[in-house]
Design an enzyme around this catalytic site. Sequence first.
Site, PDB file in Angstrom:
ATOM      1  N   TYR A 190       0.845  -1.199   0.000  1.00 25.53           N
ATOM      2  CA  TYR A 190       0.000   0.000   0.000  1.00 25.53           C
ATOM      3  C   TYR A 190       0.877   1.243   0.000  1.00 25.53           C
ATOM      4  O   TYR A 190       2.059   1.210   0.361  1.00 25.53           O
ATOM      5  CB  TYR A 190      -0.923   0.013   1.223  1.00 25.53           C
ATOM      6  CG  TYR A 190      -0.197   0.178   2.543  1.00 25.53           C
ATOM      7  CD1 TYR A 190       0.040   1.442   3.083  1.00 25.53           C
ATOM      8  CD2 TYR A 190       0.253  -0.933   3.260  1.00 25.53           C
ATOM      9  CE1 TYR A 190       0.702   1.599   4.288  1.00 25.53           C
ATOM     10  CE2 TYR A 190       0.924  -0.785   4.461  1.00 25.53           C
ATOM     11  CZ  TYR A 190       1.143   0.483   4.980  1.00 25.53           C
ATOM     12  OH  TYR A 190       1.810   0.639   6.166  1.00 25.53           O
ATOM     13  N   CYS A 191       0.279   2.361  -0.411  1.00 24.14           N
ATOM     14  CA  CYS A 191       0.915   3.676  -0.319  1.00 24.14           C
ATOM     15  C   CYS A 191      -0.191   4.698  -0.058  1.00 24.14           C
ATOM     16  O   CYS A 191      -1.307   4.333   0.317  1.00 24.14           O
ATOM     17  CB  CYS A 191       1.730   3.992  -1.567  1.00 24.14           C
ATOM     18  SG  CYS A 191       0.808   3.936  -3.120  1.00 24.14           S
ATOM     19  N   THR A 192       0.071   5.965  -0.272  1.00 22.84           N
ATOM     20  CA  THR A 192      -0.895   6.998   0.092  1.00 22.84           C
ATOM     21  C   THR A 192      -2.148   6.955  -0.779  1.00 22.84           C
ATOM     22  O   THR A 192      -3.269   6.892  -0.273  1.00 22.84           O
ATOM     23  CB  THR A 192      -0.259   8.399  -0.005  1.00 22.84           C
ATOM     24  OG1 THR A 192       0.952   8.424   0.733  1.00 22.84           O
ATOM     25  CG2 THR A 192      -1.212   9.463   0.515  1.00 22.84           C
ATOM     26  N   GLY A 196      -2.038   5.137  -4.098  1.00 23.48           N
ATOM     27  CA  GLY A 196      -2.003   3.988  -4.989  1.00 23.48           C
ATOM     28  C   GLY A 196      -0.964   4.005  -6.080  1.00 23.48           C
ATOM     29  O   GLY A 196      -0.597   2.951  -6.608  1.00 23.48           O
ATOM     30  N   ILE A 208      -4.136   4.393   1.137  1.00 25.53           N
ATOM     31  CA  ILE A 208      -4.577   4.679   2.504  1.00 25.53           C
ATOM     32  C   ILE A 208      -5.775   5.618   2.515  1.00 25.53           C
ATOM     33  O   ILE A 208      -6.722   5.434   3.291  1.00 25.53           O
ATOM     34  CB  ILE A 208      -3.425   5.308   3.310  1.00 25.53           C
ATOM     35  CG1 ILE A 208      -2.256   4.340   3.420  1.00 25.53           C
ATOM     36  CG2 ILE A 208      -3.893   5.727   4.701  1.00 25.53           C
ATOM     37  CD1 ILE A 208      -0.967   4.991   3.903  1.00 25.53           C
TER      38      ILE A 208
END
Length: 318
Positions: free
Chosen positions: A173-175, A177, A202
């Site tokens: 995951y990241c902020t 995508g 997220i």
Amino acid sequence: MYEVILYYKFTDIEDPESFCEQHKSFCKELGVKGRIYIGREGINGTLGGTPEQMQKYKEHLTAIEGFEGIDFKTDTIDFIPFAKLKCKTRDEIVALHEEDVDPAYGGKYLEPHEWKAVMESGEDYVMIDVRNDYESKIGHFEGAITPDVENFYDFPDWLDQFDAPKDKKVLMYCTGGIRCEKFSVLMKEKGWEDVNQLHGGILRYANEEGGEHYKGKCFVFDDRLVVPVNKDNLEPIARCEITGKPADSYINCANMECNKLFVCSKEGAIKMEGCCSEECRQSEFKRPFDPENAFRPFRKWYNYFDDEFKERELEGNA
């Protein structure tokens, strides 16, 4: 009230310079502020404005051939967290510095409810936080590996040292995508088989699932600095580097020769006059410290860095 949108789209743009010029002109006329990067591989942006401005922008962008179906992450706030509009071309809309990384061959999307279900299933997996270390320091999912890297383009070297079995289920995951779109391709090329990415990152998870299983807050690359994810648990997970007490605010060291970005409480900042160490506090190059302005929610932490640093950091914001 205002809205902030975070979005990206991988799509071929034949003439990025011309597209950028036209797009910037439209955004200026619309009156929105924020940051947009455009390249041959697509667009990556975050903008702020009124709900009406944001709706007009979305309609304009998605009406262009190749830009249909963009997943806009939207947050409602009481101020616009950008000082101006920046719309520029880039070789990469998110910089991994690896050739021939095509997001079309990336990992499987997990929608927020599916992601949550996997976390609660008891299934064996390894979870990777595909963000910079200072981002994961103030917030991350339970059980996630948080690599000690300063830039997104450091991840390929980190992956070369990663020793998880190639047949193990991978969650990443990241902020918003976009970093997972590229990193998942790299993992598959290196031999991992079951690679999954949180669709929308997220921010979308927070909006749809309430942030359950996420600890701390989410670092964002605008004047807000951090945003809540799990509103039922707002306790900081990081600690002030001066006092050792729980904190999740970032400030720059007031010593202009240092400018270190560090987690600091208001108490610690007042004690050290905005500096990260006693040596910096004694420096003749120390900026005057104003504790009220230093902890405003819309302060830009990157104001004192050079242009190269700012461009590099803002490029990887999703």
